[in-house]
Write a protein that holds these residues in place. Sequence first.
Motif, PDB file in Angstrom:
ATOM      1  N   ALA A   1       0.850  -1.255  -0.058  1.00 38.38           N
ATOM      2  CA  ALA A   1       0.226  -0.176  -0.028  1.00 38.38           C
ATOM      3  C   ALA A   1       0.947   1.169   0.013  1.00 38.38           C
ATOM      4  CB  ALA A   1      -1.026   0.091   1.423  1.00 38.38           C
ATOM      5  N   ALA A   2       2.019   1.130   0.670  1.00 36.73           N
ATOM      6  CA  ALA A   2       3.013   2.186   1.005  1.00 36.73           C
ATOM      7  C   ALA A   2       3.759   2.287  -0.138  1.00 36.73           C
ATOM      8  CB  ALA A   2       3.562   2.344   1.946  1.00 36.73           C
ATOM      9  N   GLY A   3       3.882   1.381  -1.072  1.00 39.23           N
ATOM     10  CA  GLY A   3       4.978   1.229  -2.151  1.00 39.23           C
ATOM     11  C   GLY A   3       6.465   1.253  -1.555  1.00 39.23           C
ATOM     12  N   VAL A   4       6.807   0.668  -0.534  1.00 42.03           N
ATOM     13  CA  VAL A   4       8.005   0.399   0.048  1.00 42.03           C
ATOM     14  C   VAL A   4       8.454  -1.083   0.030  1.00 42.03           C
ATOM     15  CG1 VAL A   4       7.891   2.703   1.310  1.00 42.03           C
ATOM     16  CG2 VAL A   4       7.137   0.513   2.340  1.00 42.03           C
ATOM     17  N   ASP A   5       9.581  -1.239   0.365  1.00 44.74           N
ATOM     18  CA  ASP A   5      10.265  -2.296   0.736  1.00 44.74           C
ATOM     19  C   ASP A   5      10.067  -3.153   2.013  1.00 44.74           C
ATOM     20  OD1 ASP A   5      11.387  -2.797  -1.795  1.00 44.74           O
ATOM     21  OD2 ASP A   5      12.931  -1.640  -1.401  1.00 44.74           O
ATOM     22  N   LEU A   6       9.828  -4.417   2.057  1.00 48.26           N
ATOM     23  CA  LEU A   6       9.893  -5.066   3.185  1.00 48.26           C
ATOM     24  C   LEU A   6      10.982  -6.363   3.154  1.00 48.26           C
ATOM     25  CD1 LEU A   6       8.937  -5.911   6.122  1.00 48.26           C
ATOM     26  CD2 LEU A   6       7.210  -7.406   5.038  1.00 48.26           C
ATOM     27  N   PHE A   7      12.248  -6.330   3.813  1.00 51.65           N
ATOM     28  CA  PHE A   7      13.056  -7.199   3.527  1.00 51.65           C
ATOM     29  C   PHE A   7      13.225  -8.031   4.883  1.00 51.65           C
ATOM     30  CE2 PHE A   7      14.534  -4.330   0.340  1.00 51.65           C
ATOM     31  CZ  PHE A   7      14.998  -5.192  -0.462  1.00 51.65           C
ATOM     32  N   PHE A   8      13.508  -9.400   4.646  1.00 50.51           N
ATOM     33  CA  PHE A   8      13.649 -10.399   6.002  1.00 50.51           C
ATOM     34  C   PHE A   8      14.641 -11.344   5.755  1.00 50.51           C
ATOM     35  CE2 PHE A   8       9.586 -11.152   3.557  1.00 50.51           C
ATOM     36  CZ  PHE A   8       9.775 -12.505   3.368  1.00 50.51           C
ATOM     37  N   GLU A   9      15.709 -11.336   5.023  1.00 46.50           N
ATOM     38  CA  GLU A   9      16.401 -12.383   4.793  1.00 46.50           C
ATOM     39  C   GLU A   9      17.193 -13.031   5.972  1.00 46.50           C
ATOM     40  OE1 GLU A   9      18.316 -14.805   2.974  1.00 46.50           O
ATOM     41  OE2 GLU A   9      18.103 -13.600   1.474  1.00 46.50           O
ATOM     42  N   ALA A  10      17.431 -12.164   7.028  1.00 51.55           N
ATOM     43  CA  ALA A  10      17.893 -12.574   8.384  1.00 51.55           C
ATOM     44  C   ALA A  10      17.183 -13.520   9.091  1.00 51.55           C
ATOM     45  CB  ALA A  10      18.606 -11.503   9.035  1.00 51.55           C
ATOM     46  N   ALA A  11      15.734 -13.511   8.788  1.00 54.03           N
ATOM     47  CA  ALA A  11      14.848 -14.215   9.552  1.00 54.03           C
ATOM     48  C   ALA A  11      14.881 -15.765   9.575  1.00 54.03           C
ATOM     49  CB  ALA A  11      13.370 -13.710   9.065  1.00 54.03           C
ATOM     50  N   VAL A  12      15.402 -16.413   8.534  1.00 53.16           N
ATOM     51  CA  VAL A  12      15.449 -17.619   8.136  1.00 53.16           C
ATOM     52  C   VAL A  12      16.780 -18.310   8.577  1.00 53.16           C
ATOM     53  CG1 VAL A  12      15.166 -19.454   6.369  1.00 53.16           C
ATOM     54  CG2 VAL A  12      13.653 -17.456   6.342  1.00 53.16           C
ATOM     55  N   ALA A  13      17.816 -17.882   7.957  1.00 57.50           N
ATOM     56  CA  ALA A  13      18.882 -18.673   8.445  1.00 57.50           C
ATOM     57  C   ALA A  13      20.012 -17.761   8.474  1.00 57.50           C
ATOM     58  CB  ALA A  13      19.316 -19.718   7.339  1.00 57.50           C
ATOM     59  N   ALA A  14      19.888 -16.427   9.111  1.00 59.13           N
ATOM     60  CA  ALA A  14      21.235 -15.658   9.081  1.00 59.13           C
ATOM     61  C   ALA A  14      21.748 -15.333   7.892  1.00 59.13           C
ATOM     62  CB  ALA A  14      22.156 -16.035  10.020  1.00 59.13           C
TER      63      ALA A  14
END
Length: 445
Positions: free
Chosen positions: A136-149
């Motif tokens: 909705a805001a047109g921005v990024d959501l990153f979460f690489e570190a959430a699974v296996a560092a």
Amino acid sequence: MANNQAATTYGHGKGIGATVGIALLGMGTVGAEVFRLINENANDFEQRIGGPVAVRGIAVSDTSKERPGVPAELLTTDAHALINRDDVDVVVEVIGGIDYPRELVLAALRAGKSVVTANKALVAAHADELAAAANAAGVDLFFEAAVAAAIPVVGMLRRSLAGDKIQRISGIVNGTTNFILDAMETTGASYEDALAEATRLGYAEADPTADVEGHDAASKAAILASLGFYTRVTFDDVHCEGISKITAEDIEAADRAGYSIKLLAICERLTAADGTESVNARVHPTLVPKDHPLASVNKSYNAIFVEAEAAGSLMFYGNGAGGNPTASAVLGDLVGASRNKVHGGRAPEDNTYAHLPIASFGEVETRYHIDMEVADRTGVLAAISNVFAEFGVSLRTVRQEDRGETARLIVVTHAARESVLADIVEHLSGLDDVHAVNSVIRLDN
């Protein structure tokens, strides 16, 4: 590049040379390492991004705590005020937990700030809500570190294998449990002694429940399944069993049979006889053949094994926990989010277009390794075999060890539905000649 040029507009970004403001939420082991590396590698980051990054503030619960190398003026207890500052472009969340981080991350996304998080529990529980806010805001959501560092599995699933069809993802995604099981196998230690050693060395938390009962791995399995099968899978969809009931005797029996016991996160695409597909995600102790690459993953290391239609079998291996590896993944995402702020554009978003149904655990085909204490007399094996025959399940191997008046009987089944095998174990427990079902461990297919 960025140092000597005036800001240049590029697309809808801030322009080359513009400063990207960072708000850091949390200053624990990971947060402190992220802050240190941002400062130490500032010139490199500027070249990679196209403009400098600047930490505008750090939200903590206690500003009076001693934090060497951190300017006191950056610290604040008002995370919301920090997020909403006009000079903040990217918010890095490394607090942990679910409810409060969810509140902050949603506030950041709705304020038009891109977010980088290492919070697997948050992503596994609220991915749809977070993704919708980011879109909705047109921005990024990153979460690489959430699974296996530092193991780049999220980026691999989002980008590198986006043109392939993934059939299965299985892996060791929790370093604490892998350290414990490896110690039990290599030293003969009991579960309790191996856990104590893991705690002493800092691999296990003071309360290790999330690790040893599989909850941490289940959050990661939900994320992997969602990305791999383009279907939203949440923590509550994942069948979860931990390692606290694994004994030294289980480890020894597995070793003699040519297996290692690993806590695996397994995500599968299931195809029914009529061609319809579904998805299952589960976490449980699993017997892995010694010649499989996952069996050789030792100590606190992680490894993820991906089976794709065109790419075939791929394995990603590395240190999946700790301040440095997790900070590495956070910073990789930070560079990506900051680059998009400077140059414009967005990273690939979560896509759950497939909407595949979530298969119940009972529908999964597994194999069982069943360890029983039985009466040592004629006819016992026949009675046990009859139970399996009644349910239409055949036995792959049977091994008996005499113990005077009793015997230890270990049977390994061929593949069958989980629900059927569970019923068999219940019936075996009701036989007069079966004194105890010591353990039931699944085998990786």
